[in-house]
Write an enzyme that holds these catalytic residues in place. Sequence first.
Site, PDB file in Angstrom:
ATOM      1  N   SER A  23     -31.849  25.042 -33.643  1.00  0.00           N
ATOM      2  CA  SER A  23     -32.972  25.348 -32.752  1.00  0.00           C
ATOM      3  C   SER A  23     -34.111  26.097 -33.434  1.00  0.00           C
ATOM      4  O   SER A  23     -35.099  26.444 -32.784  1.00  0.00           O
ATOM      5  CB  SER A  23     -32.473  26.192 -31.571  1.00  0.00           C
ATOM      6  OG  SER A  23     -31.523  25.479 -30.807  1.00  0.00           O
TER       7      SER A  23
ATOM      8  N   CYS B 118     -18.979  35.269 -14.013  1.00  0.00           N
ATOM      9  CA  CYS B 118     -19.876  34.987 -12.882  1.00  0.00           C
ATOM     10  C   CYS B 118     -19.157  35.038 -11.539  1.00  0.00           C
ATOM     11  O   CYS B 118     -19.654  35.634 -10.575  1.00  0.00           O
ATOM     12  CB  CYS B 118     -20.552  33.637 -13.072  1.00  0.00           C
ATOM     13  SG  CYS B 118     -19.414  32.296 -13.488  1.00  0.00           S
TER      14      CYS B 118
ATOM     15  N   SER C 224     -23.033  24.182 -13.562  1.00  0.00           N
ATOM     16  CA  SER C 224     -23.876  24.944 -14.486  1.00  0.00           C
ATOM     17  C   SER C 224     -23.106  26.093 -15.120  1.00  0.00           C
ATOM     18  O   SER C 224     -23.505  26.602 -16.171  1.00  0.00           O
ATOM     19  CB  SER C 224     -25.128  25.476 -13.778  1.00  0.00           C
ATOM     20  OG  SER C 224     -24.770  26.259 -12.649  1.00  0.00           O
TER      21      SER C 224
ATOM     22  N   LYS D 243      -9.159  35.883 -15.203  1.00  0.00           N
ATOM     23  CA  LYS D 243     -10.359  36.705 -15.419  1.00  0.00           C
ATOM     24  C   LYS D 243     -10.738  37.417 -14.127  1.00  0.00           C
ATOM     25  O   LYS D 243     -11.045  38.620 -14.122  1.00  0.00           O
ATOM     26  CB  LYS D 243     -11.543  35.828 -15.855  1.00  0.00           C
ATOM     27  CG  LYS D 243     -11.531  35.360 -17.289  1.00  0.00           C
ATOM     28  CD  LYS D 243     -12.753  34.463 -17.511  1.00  0.00           C
ATOM     29  CE  LYS D 243     -12.728  33.756 -18.840  1.00  0.00           C
ATOM     30  NZ  LYS D 243     -13.854  32.807 -18.987  1.00  0.00           N
TER      31      LYS D 243
ATOM     32  N   ARG E  29     -13.784  23.541  -9.720  1.00  0.00           N
ATOM     33  CA  ARG E  29     -15.107  23.043 -10.093  1.00  0.00           C
ATOM     34  C   ARG E  29     -15.513  21.960  -9.104  1.00  0.00           C
ATOM     35  O   ARG E  29     -14.733  21.034  -8.832  1.00  0.00           O
ATOM     36  CB  ARG E  29     -15.076  22.476 -11.509  1.00  0.00           C
ATOM     37  CG  ARG E  29     -16.452  22.177 -12.077  1.00  0.00           C
ATOM     38  CD  ARG E  29     -17.236  23.436 -12.404  1.00  0.00           C
ATOM     39  NE  ARG E  29     -16.686  24.156 -13.550  1.00  0.00           N
ATOM     40  CZ  ARG E  29     -17.078  25.367 -13.924  1.00  0.00           C
ATOM     41  NH1 ARG E  29     -18.018  26.000 -13.246  1.00  0.00           N
ATOM     42  NH2 ARG E  29     -16.522  25.960 -14.969  1.00  0.00           N
TER      43      ARG E  29
ATOM     44  N   HIS F 106     -22.278  29.335  -7.093  1.00  0.00           N
ATOM     45  CA  HIS F 106     -20.832  29.377  -6.856  1.00  0.00           C
ATOM     46  C   HIS F 106     -20.563  29.865  -5.433  1.00  0.00           C
ATOM     47  O   HIS F 106     -21.226  30.791  -4.944  1.00  0.00           O
ATOM     48  CB  HIS F 106     -20.153  30.358  -7.823  1.00  0.00           C
ATOM     49  CG  HIS F 106     -20.101  29.890  -9.240  1.00  0.00           C
ATOM     50  ND1 HIS F 106     -20.507  28.637  -9.647  1.00  0.00           N
ATOM     51  CD2 HIS F 106     -19.664  30.526 -10.373  1.00  0.00           C
ATOM     52  CE1 HIS F 106     -20.332  28.529 -10.955  1.00  0.00           C
ATOM     53  NE2 HIS F 106     -19.824  29.658 -11.414  1.00  0.00           N
TER      54      HIS F 106
END
Length: 340
Positions: free
Chosen positions: A43, A133, A163, A217, A239, A246
């Site tokens: 990048s 998240c 995502s 987690k 998912r 979420h």
Amino acid sequence: MSAKKFNVAVAGATGVVGNQMIACLEERSFPIETIKLLASSRSVGRKLDFRGDPVAVEELTESSFKGMDIAIFSAGGGISKKFAPVAAKDGCVVIDNSSAWRMDPKVPLVVPEINPHAIAQYKNKGIIANPNCSTIQMVVALHPLHQKYGIRRVVVSTYQSVSGTGQKAVDELDHQTRAILNFKDYEKKVYPHTIAFNCLPHIDVFLENGYTKEEMKMVNETLKIFEDDTIGITATTVRVPVFYGHSESINIEMKENVTADEVRTLLEKSPGVKVVDDPKNNIYPMAIDAAGQDLTLVGRIRKDESIPNGINMWVVADNIRKGAATNAVQIAEVLVKEYL
């Protein structure tokens, strides 16, 4: 916010979360003197906008952090394991979004609405961990209840957008959806099964106990953030074919009897929470509404009639913003205000 300005590096700047971190730093007027955008050699030279100016992406190397005050990482666990200690050695405080440091007992795991005091522990290793998240949105909703009534047990089932896996997963859902609707063949590269029009009860790798790493987690991070290992927590993470946001179905067994109205009233006053709960008028949290904002939306609040002190709720948040980028920038805000 501090009147002083800081030199900030973003590692993993070209990824979905890295891009959002840059946007959040700008949106929240973080006091930046200079910004350095870091990524892999692929990048280098690419330009990203920050405050109206193009900033060239530089290669992440061991010398990238000299002269930097804060580095926000979203480049994966392996990169964080390698480069976070290097940055810390150069006097740069690292806020890491990967799972690499979350359960290190010397590294604080922080959600600013809950445990900003833990940020003081950054001096141990020069690193602060950003939680998962799905953990962040759950604990933002649960913390006020635990503080006032005490939580005995939590059963959570998540419905997590693609995502959370990254841009390649977003593209895969897009391509598979278009292909199926047009009766064309498609590939499965990111997930082991088709994600379009499907639900996969499989996030991250499976462990010896039959749970996935993502599920554990949520268990372990919640206990660390709450500083209370007496809470029983079990999780199933799924998912779903949603691009951003979420959703979580959370069943809570309280230590005290509490009504749905009492929960609703408490959460309406809680930081980072927005109660969206008028089911008679079809008003409840949805991923499509959470996307693009930083609040954790809570609704479908009701008594669990199967146990004496039970509450059910539905919790939704933008996993890229509050679930990752915004939480990291909020940590940085407390860091510069209280410690740097």
